[in-house]
Design an enzyme around this catalytic site. Structure first.
Site, PDB file in Angstrom:
ATOM      1  N   HIS A  10      48.329  37.058  52.872  1.00 47.50           N
ATOM      2  CA  HIS A  10      46.731  36.963  52.928  1.00 47.50           C
ATOM      3  C   HIS A  10      46.181  36.304  54.254  1.00 47.50           C
ATOM      4  O   HIS A  10      46.628  35.618  54.868  1.00 47.50           O
ATOM      5  CB  HIS A  10      46.122  36.509  51.763  1.00 47.50           C
ATOM      6  CG  HIS A  10      46.509  37.284  50.551  1.00 47.50           C
ATOM      7  ND1 HIS A  10      46.857  36.763  49.351  1.00 47.50           N
ATOM      8  CD2 HIS A  10      46.328  38.377  50.225  1.00 47.50           C
ATOM      9  CE1 HIS A  10      46.978  37.511  48.594  1.00 47.50           C
ATOM     10  NE2 HIS A  10      46.699  38.746  49.036  1.00 47.50           N
ATOM     11  N   GLY A  57      47.283  45.451  54.339  1.00 49.26           N
ATOM     12  CA  GLY A  57      47.232  45.222  52.813  1.00 49.26           C
ATOM     13  C   GLY A  57      46.043  46.211  52.091  1.00 49.26           C
ATOM     14  O   GLY A  57      46.637  46.930  51.532  1.00 49.26           O
ATOM     15  N   ASP A  62      50.781  46.861  51.139  1.00 47.78           N
ATOM     16  CA  ASP A  62      51.374  46.206  50.150  1.00 47.78           C
ATOM     17  C   ASP A  62      52.142  47.398  49.147  1.00 47.78           C
ATOM     18  O   ASP A  62      53.278  47.142  48.788  1.00 47.78           O
ATOM     19  CB  ASP A  62      50.158  45.477  49.320  1.00 47.78           C
ATOM     20  CG  ASP A  62      49.630  44.513  49.842  1.00 47.78           C
ATOM     21  OD1 ASP A  62      50.298  43.815  50.883  1.00 47.78           O
ATOM     22  OD2 ASP A  62      48.466  44.104  49.740  1.00 47.78           O
ATOM     23  N   ASP A  82      47.165  33.643  49.128  1.00 41.96           N
ATOM     24  CA  ASP A  82      46.053  32.775  49.321  1.00 41.96           C
ATOM     25  C   ASP A  82      45.374  32.852  47.775  1.00 41.96           C
ATOM     26  O   ASP A  82      44.494  33.801  47.475  1.00 41.96           O
ATOM     27  CB  ASP A  82      45.074  32.997  50.319  1.00 41.96           C
ATOM     28  CG  ASP A  82      43.884  32.112  50.275  1.00 41.96           C
ATOM     29  OD1 ASP A  82      43.997  31.194  49.444  1.00 41.96           O
ATOM     30  OD2 ASP A  82      42.964  32.380  51.221  1.00 41.96           O
ATOM     31  N   HIS A  89      42.312  44.569  46.981  1.00 39.14           N
ATOM     32  CA  HIS A  89      43.197  45.063  46.745  1.00 39.14           C
ATOM     33  C   HIS A  89      44.272  44.575  45.866  1.00 39.14           C
ATOM     34  O   HIS A  89      45.473  44.927  45.821  1.00 39.14           O
ATOM     35  CB  HIS A  89      43.891  45.561  48.099  1.00 39.14           C
ATOM     36  CG  HIS A  89      44.588  44.357  48.798  1.00 39.14           C
ATOM     37  ND1 HIS A  89      43.863  43.562  49.398  1.00 39.14           N
ATOM     38  CD2 HIS A  89      45.915  44.186  49.166  1.00 39.14           C
ATOM     39  CE1 HIS A  89      44.491  42.723  49.969  1.00 39.14           C
ATOM     40  NE2 HIS A  89      45.779  43.041  49.816  1.00 39.14           N
ATOM     41  N   ASP A  92      46.964  46.583  44.150  1.00 39.91           N
ATOM     42  CA  ASP A  92      48.329  46.814  45.048  1.00 39.91           C
ATOM     43  C   ASP A  92      49.110  45.469  44.912  1.00 39.91           C
ATOM     44  O   ASP A  92      50.418  45.887  44.962  1.00 39.91           O
ATOM     45  CB  ASP A  92      47.953  47.060  46.385  1.00 39.91           C
ATOM     46  CG  ASP A  92      46.938  48.421  46.298  1.00 39.91           C
ATOM     47  OD1 ASP A  92      46.816  49.053  45.597  1.00 39.91           O
ATOM     48  OD2 ASP A  92      46.276  48.749  47.675  1.00 39.91           O
ATOM     49  N   ARG A  98      55.128  43.288  40.557  1.00 40.78           N
ATOM     50  CA  ARG A  98      55.992  44.129  39.386  1.00 40.78           C
ATOM     51  C   ARG A  98      57.299  44.818  39.958  1.00 40.78           C
ATOM     52  O   ARG A  98      58.233  44.766  39.245  1.00 40.78           O
ATOM     53  CB  ARG A  98      54.814  45.067  38.914  1.00 40.78           C
ATOM     54  CG  ARG A  98      55.542  45.478  37.492  1.00 40.78           C
ATOM     55  CD  ARG A  98      54.552  46.443  36.838  1.00 40.78           C
ATOM     56  NE  ARG A  98      53.327  46.858  37.403  1.00 40.78           N
ATOM     57  CZ  ARG A  98      52.098  46.208  37.490  1.00 40.78           C
ATOM     58  NH1 ARG A  98      51.816  45.498  37.089  1.00 40.78           N
ATOM     59  NH2 ARG A  98      51.089  46.976  38.167  1.00 40.78           N
TER      60      ARG A  98
END
Length: 132
Positions: A10, A57, A62, A82, A89, A92, A98
Site C-alpha cells: 500500500h 492495485g 491485486d 497499511d 479497492h 480486490d 482469499r
C-alpha cells in the site's frame, strides 16, 4: 525454474517494502518477481530488480496477482498492508487474500512474516543445495 514471488505494498508501506527489498536484494534476485505497477517500478528503479509489472492495485493489479495465485503461476505473496489507510479497492485486496488461503499460497503481510517467507526452503530453495 525459480519460484515466482509477488510483491505489493500500500502507498503508506511502499518505503517499508523498498527498505526490506534493499536488505534482501540478493535473495529476491533468486525469484521470478511480479508486482503491482507502482511498487514494481520502484523495485526496478531503486534496486535494478527484474520485475514483471501488473496494473497498479486500484486499477486491478491485486486481482491480476490473485489470478496468478489461482492459476498456480504465483508461488508466494509479500503484501505490506497499511492497516491505517482506507483503500477503495478493498474488495480486490480481499480477493487476493482469499485466493492465497484457498490455494494454500504463503502470504506475508508484514516484514516479520516476509523475512520468514524468504528463508523457507520450500519457497526459496538454496541454489547450492543438491536436488531432491
Amino acid at each position: 525454474m525459480p519460484a515466482t514471488l509477488a510483491l505489493i505494498a500500500h502507498d503508506g508501506k511502499k518505503a517499508d517494502l523498498i527498505s526490506f527489498a534493499h536488505h534482501h536484494a540478493d535473495r529476491l534476485r533468486q525469484f521470478e518477481l511480479v508486482a503491482t505497477g507502482t511498487t514494481g517500478g520502484l523495485l526496478h528503479n531503486e534496486l535494478d530488480l527484474s520485475v514483471t509489472r501488473k496494473e497498479s492495485g486500484p486499477l486491478g493489479g491485486d486481482v491480476q496477482i490473485a489470478a496468478g495465485v489461482i492459476e498456480n503461476t504465483v508461488d508466494a505473496v509479500i503484501f505490506f498492508i497499511d492497516p491505517q489507510g482506507k483503500h477503495p479497492h478493498e474488495p480486490d485486496i480481499q480477493t487476493l487474500m482469499r485466493a492465497c488461503v484457498v490455494k494454500n499460497v504463503p502470504l506475508a503481510t508484514n516484514e516479520a512474516t516476509a523475512r520468514m517467507l524468504l528463508t523457507d526452503e520450500h519457497i526459496a530453495p538454496n541454489p547450492e543445495a543438491p536436488a531432491a
